[in-house]
Structure formats: C-alpha cells, structure tokens
Design a protein around this motif. Structure first.
Motif, PDB file in Angstrom:
ATOM      1  N   LEU A   1      39.624  35.945  34.683  1.00 41.31           N
ATOM      2  CA  LEU A   1      39.963  37.026  35.604  1.00 41.31           C
ATOM      3  C   LEU A   1      41.467  37.199  35.679  1.00 41.31           C
ATOM      4  O   LEU A   1      42.228  36.226  35.637  1.00 41.31           O
ATOM      5  CB  LEU A   1      39.410  36.709  37.002  1.00 41.31           C
ATOM      6  N   THR A   2      41.870  38.436  35.810  1.00 40.43           N
ATOM      7  CA  THR A   2      43.288  38.741  35.990  1.00 40.43           C
ATOM      8  C   THR A   2      43.664  38.570  37.455  1.00 40.43           C
ATOM      9  O   THR A   2      42.794  38.462  38.346  1.00 40.43           O
ATOM     10  CB  THR A   2      43.590  40.173  35.528  1.00 40.43           C
TER      11      THR A   2
ATOM     12  N   GLU B   1      44.973  40.819  39.417  1.00 42.94           N
ATOM     13  CA  GLU B   1      44.544  41.991  40.187  1.00 42.94           C
ATOM     14  C   GLU B   1      43.084  41.876  40.570  1.00 42.94           C
ATOM     15  O   GLU B   1      42.689  42.174  41.714  1.00 42.94           O
ATOM     16  CB  GLU B   1      44.801  43.249  39.353  1.00 42.94           C
ATOM     17  N   GLU B   2      42.273  41.378  39.597  1.00 38.54           N
ATOM     18  CA  GLU B   2      40.838  41.227  39.888  1.00 38.54           C
ATOM     19  C   GLU B   2      40.610  40.156  40.949  1.00 38.54           C
ATOM     20  O   GLU B   2      39.763  40.320  41.844  1.00 38.54           O
ATOM     21  CB  GLU B   2      40.097  40.871  38.602  1.00 38.54           C
ATOM     22  N   ILE B   3      41.350  39.073  40.866  1.00 36.05           N
ATOM     23  CA  ILE B   3      41.197  38.002  41.869  1.00 36.05           C
ATOM     24  C   ILE B   3      41.597  38.518  43.246  1.00 36.05           C
ATOM     25  O   ILE B   3      40.936  38.219  44.269  1.00 36.05           O
ATOM     26  CB  ILE B   3      42.055  36.794  41.465  1.00 36.05           C
ATOM     27  N   ARG B   4      42.678  39.341  43.330  1.00 37.29           N
ATOM     28  CA  ARG B   4      43.112  39.871  44.626  1.00 37.29           C
ATOM     29  C   ARG B   4      42.033  40.740  45.254  1.00 37.29           C
ATOM     30  O   ARG B   4      41.746  40.639  46.452  1.00 37.29           O
ATOM     31  CB  ARG B   4      44.414  40.656  44.433  1.00 37.29           C
ATOM     32  N   TRP B   5      41.396  41.650  44.472  1.00 36.63           N
ATOM     33  CA  TRP B   5      40.334  42.502  45.022  1.00 36.63           C
ATOM     34  C   TRP B   5      39.107  41.694  45.413  1.00 36.63           C
ATOM     35  O   TRP B   5      38.414  42.035  46.372  1.00 36.63           O
ATOM     36  CB  TRP B   5      39.964  43.577  43.999  1.00 36.63           C
ATOM     37  N   ILE B   6      38.845  40.607  44.661  1.00 35.67           N
ATOM     38  CA  ILE B   6      37.703  39.757  45.032  1.00 35.67           C
ATOM     39  C   ILE B   6      37.946  39.104  46.391  1.00 35.67           C
ATOM     40  O   ILE B   6      37.065  39.047  47.253  1.00 35.67           O
ATOM     41  CB  ILE B   6      37.459  38.700  43.942  1.00 35.67           C
TER      42      ILE B   6
END
Length: 804
Positions: free
Chosen positions: A731-732, A734-739
C-alpha cells in the motif's frame, strides 16, 4: 607586593621542574645507552656488530685496544678514529613528474604514481621513511570486460543486456573517450555433478540452449561498440545441474590471459561479473574427480577461445584468485541478484578493490551499477604491496583535508586530486642474498613504485683483506676490519700466540672481563692472548660458550626432560645480544623451550576443519572455545548435542552448499569429505540418521551422513525447506491515510448508530409501559370508603372505676 613576587615564585618552580625533568631524562638516557652498549659488546665481527642494532658501530683502527663493537660516542671516547657506521640511504632512480590535470597526454605517457623506482639501503631493524605521491589522471583509458553467467536462470538478464549493449557503450563514453569493451560467458565444468554428461545434453542441455562450457572468451577487448552489441545479440543461454557456478574459473582466466583478453598496460582494468548464483571454489572439483590444483596460468585455446583446462584443474581458491587479480591490476565489480549480494559482499574483504552491486531481476540496471561502482572505485586510493614477510611497512595517509595515521587509504577524492603517503620500511632481519625487491602502489593501478631493498649485514671493510699483515704479529694473520684472522696454529687478538706459547702471565686479562666484574672469563675459562678459552672438561654434556664463557647449555629451558625439547626440536645457543643461553628452535617448533609445534595437522578434525572450527590450535593441540558445547582433543565431542554426527558436519554443509554460516571461505575450503547435492535424501535415510537444521530464520536444510568402507559421504537436499509468507499488496502512503480516515469515520458512525438504537429502544419501552398504565387506569372502579391507613387525631379513654 604579592602580585610582584608570584611570578618569581612561579619562575623558580618552573626552573626546578625543568632541572628535575632534565635529570630524570639524563638518567633514563644513560641507562638506555648502557643497555645498547652492552648489547653491542657481544658481537665478534663487523657484520655481527652492524646487524645487532642500528646504533652499534665498529672500530676498524688496527691499533685500537678494546671492544671494537660499541656505540659511536663510546668508541670515540676510547680513542678510535676509524669507525664503520653504515648509514641508511634512499635514492629515487626514476622520478618522473605526475601528469598535470586537464592536459592532453598520450595514454602511454600518463604518470599517476611518483616516484616510479627507488633504491634503498638499510641495516636490520632500521626504519626508513619514503613518500609516495598519487594523482588519478582524468580521461584515463578504461578496459571493461563483461563476464556473464549463462546458466538458464539468467535468460531474462541476457535479454535485458542485449537491449542495453548500445547504452553501455554510451555510458562508457561519458566516463572516458578511450575505452575498450569485451564479452565472455561461463557456466561450469562439463563433468558430473555440475552438468549432465548425457551426449545430447552436452550439445543442448535445454530447448534452444547452447552447449555448456567452463569459460568462453566470446569477444576480446576492442574499441568496436557495434561488434560488442552484435556478439551479445547472437549469444544464447546454456544450462547446468547444481546451483553454484564456475565463475571463479572464468575470473582466473580473465585475469591471467593478458594477450587473449586484450588488456592494455596503460588502462584501468575492470570486470563486470554478473550472476544470480553462488560460486565453486578450491576443493569443489573433487566432486567431479578433479584433484589437480589450479595453477593460476593461462590455458585459453586460441582456436576456440575456450578455457581448455576446465575439466583438468580444480577451481581456484579465493586467496589465489585475489593474488592474481592484484598482480594483473584487475578490479572485479560483482553485479549479482539480491539473494546473493551478502555472499559476494563478503568477498570484498579478501579481494582488494572489489565492489558489489545488486542487479534488478532482469539486469535492467546494469548500466547504473557500472557507473556507480566506477565512481566508487575512482573516489578512493588504497595502497597495497608485495613486500616479503621479513619486511614491515607502516603508512600515514596525507589526504586532501586530513592526515590519517596508520592508514593506507584516502577517500572522497575526485579525478585530478593529488594525495601522498608516508611509508616507513623496516627490514626485520638480514635477507638471503642481502637484496629483495617489491612493489608498492594503489589498488587497480598499472603503475607501481618498484623498490630495490638492500639490507646491509656486512661491512665494506670485510672485502678488504690484508694477507700476512704486519699488524698481526709480523704477518701471522690476515687483517680484516682492524681485526686479525690468525693463520693456522696462531691465536690471540694480534695472533701473537702459538700452540706451544701458552703463558697466562704474559697476557692482559682485561679483554676477557665483562663490564663491572673482576672475574676473568666468568670464572669458567682461561684468558689466553686476550681471548677466553672456555673450560669444557667438566660435566659430560655441558657446553660452555660465549665471548666471556657466560653461557652454558645447562641453563637452557627443558621440555619433556630434554634440553630445548631434544635435538630434533631445538639446540641451546648463546645469544649475542643478551649474553644468555637460549633455545634456537628448528623448523616446525617455537617457544622458549621449543616445545610448541607449529604444525596444524594435529588439530585437524575428522571433517577437515581445524579444531572443528570450535577452538584454536595452540602448540599442536586444540583449545576449545569456552562458550562452545564441543570438547575433546579436536573439539568434536558434544555430550549435550542430541545429534552428535549432525553437529560435526553441519558447518561444512552449510558453507559448501548454501554459502552461509559461521565458517570463513578459508575454513570452508578445509572440509575434506564428499558432499553430494540430491533432489531428495529419503532414499539414504533407511539406516542413517537424518539431520535437519534451521537456516535463514524461516528455512531448514536437511542432510544424511553415510559411511561406507571408511569413506564418508554427505547427501544434502539441494533445496532448503522454507515457510513462504503470504505477501499482501503493498500500500502507498495515500492509501494508508484514507484507510485510517475510513476506520475512524466507521468507528464514529457505528457509535452514533448504537446511541440512536439505544435511544429508540428506551423510547419504545417507555411508550409501551405508558400505554399499559393507561389501560390499567381505565379498568379502575371508584367508590367511597375509609382509607385503611387513616387514623383519627382524637383518642377516647374510659375510666374503669368510674361509677363504682
């Protein structure tokens, strides 16, 4: 007033301290000079004198009376006017200036090391310091040879290289305008168990594959980039059976076959060594029945450009390969896959100048690796030498911004920078023939400082012999360096005595006395004609010797009840420097009493390792490590090990098959039992113990030890067993932040839903109870009656006696 007197008090204190320090230094100097003088006095000839200590000098004056070997000031005070004291000298016999930066110079005329030749003359143990200058020339020619593993697993890498051949040439042109490219391939020795020897497989081991080979010089070094690209385009992969490859055979031939490869004298020699597997080294050839050691010579067939001794000689050892690479100024760049990076990184310790880079899965970054490693190589200068063991070198590096003591390396350099090194050379002893030569120079440079070292152990006057000199009692001897070498039948300091003229009263006993003593010849001999004749007529076997009969062989240390361990181990001699008896050990023994064997074979364990790699060999016996479980004569016994035979062979198996573990490459090469890689060991486990050990945390390796007719063979599963973790998607950020935001919103939303549900539940429950209360109220029937709990506020009492 106090402010005026304080400085005078301070001055007096400082003066007192100065005189005290001077007095202490004077006493120390006197004692030091006395020790040196005593050391010199024991020498009998001029050659012995100048070899004892660099401070010792010899009086060659024929009329001088006294000890001829002493400190120079002592001899001068004693009246000697002719003193021999060889002085160290250094002469640069070739000292061409370094090539200036930004100059267009013919490559043959480029000078990067100054001086180039030097002649040095010293006495034993006399240090002499020279200075060496190094400047890496800009736009220096580069010879780059690409050596590629062509086993089938490198197919993707070969395809990538075909597309990068032109890019590689362009990259080199940005480094230097004068470069050559060459290409070679290697697989392995064409015998079992390395490759399949089925005739059809020797032609094509796999579909569309070329025949296996040891090393093929596909394209010698040349400046035709188009030819380089076309040769790579026409190359196909091959195949073999075992995991390690024969790359060391290829590296050895690349280093030593100067003419066949095309190395230029004035160029930087680089080898790009690409592979995805480990390597075979010395000893592995025995698995294929090849026992002849690698001779380090060129064996290229001129008609086929193939290594012709591949099946005749064993693989080279790491040390042998390193020496040949250094001798021919070849620097390897190991471009290997990530799973092999650590293994090849360990080689940097043993191969001078070597660098390591990690290849992408398809070798797509090989051009970047070449550029980065070339910059790394040219950003540092490290000296190396071929000096013999009895010549000691110490360095001081004068780098661009700092001076580093005890260092032979400067880093962080740019092309054109000039650095210098102070090199102190010390000959520890007299050399056979009196001369030796060696080179000192930067790693990877074709230019070296060539040194001719002469160790002076004889005086010049020893070549001047005056036969039948009148100074020797009228011609009864030969005058050499002021001393008389008496003719047969004559003796005495001036050959004044003959065999029938012994007269103690006619001789001066003072030359037969040591300092601060009145005893002549140490009380164990007679002073005849100024020389001690020791009395050896006493106890049988006792030998008294020395200039003053100060030594006797009974005072030498004993070992096993024998003096100096016996005649086979050592002999008792008189030490000139200390005037004490000492043991002179014979080859193979050392120690004060020559009781310590230097042989290592007595410490060899059954697996070939020295002390089973769990101890050190001291005086021919193993001393097992204190924290080791292994004990016994060769550290092979392990009472606490549940699988004893497995633990003994574990280290050898791990380093030989998997190139890992705690053994060094040298120790690994000592493993002397047969190791065979098999796909499965189950067929060998019937009557034999199966051994299994952890390997790389999540993996294990298995093997079986089989002993047949005193021959030990270890069968190893060629593939380790590993627990492969399930890898999820990467995961990038940005993806971790939205998760994380989604999880927080989910928690808040679920909390609100629960609160709303609870509020709804209580509302429904209250409404139901209120409705029930209303129903109960409607069913109630009203009438008038007394409250059962009501009590009147008045109370009536009756008098029981009223009216009687």
């Amino acid at each position: 007033m106090a402010s005026v007197r304080l400085p005078h008090r301070t001055m007096r204190l400082e003066t007192s301290l100065f005189f005290l320090l001077t007095f202490v230094l004077g006493i120390f100097t006197v004692h030091s000079n006395e020790a040196l003088s005593s050391m010199c006095n024991g020498a009998q000839t001029c050659g012995e004198c100048i070899s004892v200590n660099p401070e010792c000098t010899w009086c060659t004056q024929a009329t001088f009376e006294g000890r001829r070997c002493d400190l120079e000031n002592v001899l001068q005070d004693a009246g000697c006017t002719n003193i021999t004291n060889p002085v160290a000298s250094k002469v640069a016999t070739q000292n061409d200036p370094l090539t200036e930066p930004n100059t267009n110079t013919n490559p043959e005329d480029i000078v990067q090391v100054k001086p180039q030749r030097m002649k040095i003359q010293v006495r034993p143990k006399e240090p002499i310091t020279i200075q060496l200058y190094v400047r890496q020339a800009e736009d220096y020619p580069v010879d780059l040879y690409y050596a590629m593993d062509l086993s089938h697993s490198m197919k993707d890498d070969l395809n990538a290289l075909k597309g990068l051949a032109t890019t590689l040439s362009q990259e080199l042109s940005s480094i230097t305008t004068d470069f050559q490219l060459g290409f070679g391939s290697f697989v392995d020795k064409t015998v079992l168990p390395y490759v399949s020897t089925v005739p059809a497989r020797l032609i094509s081991p796999c579909s569309g594959c070329a025949s296996p080979h040891g090393f093929h010089n596909v394209l010698p070094l040349n400046d035709n980039s188009t030819l380089f690209a076309s040769r790579i385009q026409s190359t196909t992969v091959s195949g073999n059976l075992d995991t390690p490859e024969g790359g060391f055979d290829a590296l050895m031939q690349i280093a030593v076959c100067k003419d066949a490869i095309g190395w230029r004298d004035k160029a930087r020699h680089l080898v790009i060594f690409t592979t995805d597997a480990s390597f075979h080294f010395a000893g592995d050839g025995r698995l294929g029945g090849i026992v002849e050691p690698n001779d380090g010579q060129c064996h290229m067939d001129s008609s086929t450009n193939m290594y012709s001794y591949s099946t005749l000689q064993d693989y080279p050892s790491i040390g042998h390969l390193s020496a040949k690479l250094r001798e021919n100024n070849v620097i390897p760049i190991f471009a290997v896959t990530s799973d092999q990076t650590q293994l090849y990184a360990n080689l940097q310790t043993y191969i001078e100048g070597a660098t390591v880079g990690t290849l992408d899965s398809d070798s797509g970054n090989v051009v970047e690796l070449i550029r980065d490693n070339y910059n790394q190589i040219t950003s540092q200068v490290r000296l190396t030498s071929t000096a013999p063991d009895d010549v000691t070198l110490s360095y001081r590096a004068n780098c661009i911004h700092e001076t580093v003591e005890d260092s032979s390396e400067c880093s962080g350099l740019q092309l054109g920078d000039t650095v210098s090194f102070d090199i102190t050379i010390t000959a520890e002893r007299c050399l056979e023939g009196g001369m030796t030569s060696f080179d000192i120079g930067p790693v990877g440079f074709s230019e070296q400082l060539q040194i001719e070292l002469e160790v002076t152990c004889e005086c010049d006057c020893q070549d001047i012999r005056e036969m039948n000199s009148p100074d020797c009692s009228g011609g009864n001897g030969t005058l050499i360096c002021g001393e008389c070498e008496c003719n047969q039948g004559r003796y005495g300091s001036k050959c004044e005595c003959s065999g029938n003229e012994i007269n103690m009263d006619s001789t001066d006993p003072s030359p037969c006395r040591t300092d601060n003593t009145t005893r002549t010849c140490s009380g164990r001999g007679e002073c005849i004609c100024g020389k001690c004749v020791c009395d050896n007529t006493g106890n049988p076997g006792e030998v008294i010797s020395g200039q003053f009969c100060e030594c006797d062989n009974f005072n030498c240390p004993y070992s096993r009840g024998l003096r100096c361990g016996g005649p086979d181990q050592g002999t008792c001699v008189c030490d000139i420097a200390t005037r004490q008896p000492k043991c002179e050990c014979k080859s193979g023994y050392e120690g004060d009493s020559c009781d310590c064997p230097t042989r290592k074979d007595m410490c060899r364990a059954s697996n070939g390792l020295e002390c089973n790699a769990h101890g050190t060999c001291v005086c021919g016996a193993c001393e097992c490590f204190a924290d080791s479980q292994f004990q016994g004569k060769t550290c092979e016994k392990c009472p606490t090990c549940p699988l004893g035979i497995c633990h003994i062979h574990r280290d050898c198996v791990e380093c030989t098959v998997f190139q890992s573990g705690r053994l060094t490459p040298e120790q690994c090469s000592m493993c002397n039992f047969n190791i065979v890689n098999v796909t499965s060991i189950e067929e060998y486990t019937n009557d034999n113990l199966k051994c299994s050990f952890d390997f790389n945390n999540s993996c294990t390796f298995d093997f079986v030890v089989v002993k047949e007719n005193e021959t030990l063979t270890v069968y190893v599963n060629q593939e380790e067993s590993c627990i492969v973790p399930v890898k999820g998607p990467i995961l990038t950020g940005e993806e971790i932040r939205w998760i994380v935001i989604g999880i927080i919103l989910g928690i808040v939303l679920i909390g609100m839903i629960l609160v709303f549900a609870w509020r709804l539940y209580t509302y429904v429950q209250d409404k139901r109870e209120y409705a029930q209360w209303e129903n109960e109220c409607k069913k109630a029937q009203w009438d008038q009656s007394d409250n059962p709990i009501y009590k009147s506020s008045t109370t009536t009492f009756k008098n029981p006696t009223y009216g009687k």
